[in-house]
Design a protein around this motif. Sequence first.
Motif: not given
Lengths: 102, 554
Positions: A13, A80, A84, B48-49, B415, B417, B419-420, B422
Amino acid sequence: MSRRFTPKVVTANDLRAGDVIYLTADGRWSRQHHEAELLEDEAIADLRLLMALGHGDRVVGAYLADAKPGPNGPEPVHFREAFRTRGPSNYAHGKQEAAANV
Amino acid sequence: MYNYSDFDEAFVRARVAQFRGQVERRLDGSLSEEEFRPLRLMNGLYLQLHAYMLRVAIPYGTLRSDQMRQLAMIADRWDKGYGHFTTRQNIQFNWPKLTDVPDILGALADVQMHAIQTSGNCIRNVTADHFAGAAADEVADPRPVAELIRQWSTDHAEFQFLPRKFKIAITGAAADRAVIRAHDIGLQIVREGDQIGYRVLVGGGLGRTPLIGQVIRAFLPKADLLPYLEAIVATYNLLGRRDNKYKARIKITVFENGIEAFRAATEAEFARIRPEFTGVDQDILAGIEAQFAPPAFRNTDPAPFAAALAVDPLLRAWAERSLAPHKRDNHAIVTVSLKAHGATPGDATSDQMRVLADLADRYGYGELRISHEQNVILPHVAKADLPNVHAELLRAGLATANVGLLSDIIACPGMDYCALATARSIPVAQGLATHFKAIGLEDEIGKLKIKISGCINACGHHHVGHIGILGLDRAGVENYQITLGGDGSEQAAIGERAGPGFAYDEVIPAIERLLRAYLALRQSRGESFIDAYRRLGPAPFKAALYPQEARDAA
Ligand code: HEM
Ligand code: SF4
């Protein structure tokens, strides 16, 4: 038979804005996944990650993410990483917002 | 309402200045991320993501109208025009830039707000019943004690580096609206004769190992609270495990040592330190209590409300779902749903925040509350004003009459937002709400609590949902586990896993089968889903979720 190495990209990031970024072959950080360098050799991938970790004054949280070759450049493998590349699914915020404005 | 003392003000300002310097040093390269990370987390700043996220504490869920307006200003100026209210009575901004965060913290300090202790292994933001100070059924307002605990724990040297994060919740009523049984320490204000005291629970928590808190003291006299809490935390500091992050919460300490041993150690420590508390804390508490004095309630005749109810079916439907009994007959507590069908649970736009602040000023003595169920509350509204309040909420798109129903879902950011995460949780909540609205079953189904988390950390409280949904990653695909029979109220229970998980697309059809089975099985409209589940057990509901297995077994 040895396990085949899944190709990777280096992602992180942006330190200031927080936006998702990818390491390119010429050592820049791009906001676009398809501009990333696809790393097909494990030793080289590790070296590129080390280099990225040295960019701590610009980037945060660098890691290797699985990727695969695509027609326009590397594509994410895991959902995931696909999220992103776009942004959240409840609002057109993040990268998808910028994409809609060009 | 509570106003910062000079000490609080200076403390918060100093922290903002300190963080500004830390950000500068991070940007000029003199602080590495390893050095900076704990500092930013101490100020509520996560990565976060897609961006940073700033978590701002709303202590005991209480907000003034000017604070709500400032949150709206921050959302417009430095974020994307909205904020996300969470189950921990925080507000999260999802898109701040690191370079702007010191200014945001400064703007928060201008209205006596901050992001301190919203992260890290410290005593976190104390949460309280969102109807505190207003509910007809409360013994006493729990917020002064919550504030006392905040003052005692903020920067308390012994408690900055606990084995793990530590969460306290408090309620002043027997009806548990604060999920105190799922917190490290849960407090319930009780009365014994003419004495006020606390029922103290310890060792509750969700996450990887969900456990319901146990009573460590059935009645603790009011003046003993701080020494007793200090004894609990000291016992935990001593016995708690630091070797394994997953075993470090107090719930594991209590579970592994047993409540009797934990109680004995706590009581011994309490006896030792009690004499050190000379009553200064009680003087401070009395001062705080004075600041939480109720507003000067207006004495208006509720008759216009009754008259409007008789002729306005929209108002009637909304009133039935949104109002709760106030301690004064001519007032009501209004819950404003942030769960319009298809909206993101807990999100409010800056315009909505301003509407709520204006309503609070005009009709609610300037007070607002945030519930752990991710809604906003106007705690004191004169009944005579309810038709106007409803009309204005309607205009702002805030009059959804679904409080307590299927679409009043708690969902963590998942997911989209986090980062943890799943798997995603928000689109599952959106999909359920719009689907059941479309098929017209929501009102028929009645009271139901669905809670969704995007990973095992359980920020969405899925274990205590009547229907819990947990998003997982199964071999690179989103997969959702369903739990049944959980309850976050005073009848707290951890839900039971129903069986194998469902793919993203299968979740809504599975929940529909489950709820159609409930409609067929219930004794009457008055028997809610959770009541029917308690009467019948899991078997008929599992059969509805897994019709194939049920057929195979037949
Ligand atoms: C960046 C976002 C977040 C991160 C990194 C995060 C992290 C975590 C972690 C690691 C746990 C497990 C703690 C443990 O079991 O020791 C947890 C639990 C929890 N979090 Fe979050 N969380 C986030 C967002 C939220 C949000 C948005 C809410 C409110 C909606 C929330 C409320 C809670 C609650 C209620 C618990 C579980 C109960 C308990 O602590 O026993 N968190 N969180
Ligand atoms: S439950 Fe998991 S996905 Fe949801 S907010 Fe908490 S840590 Fe993130």
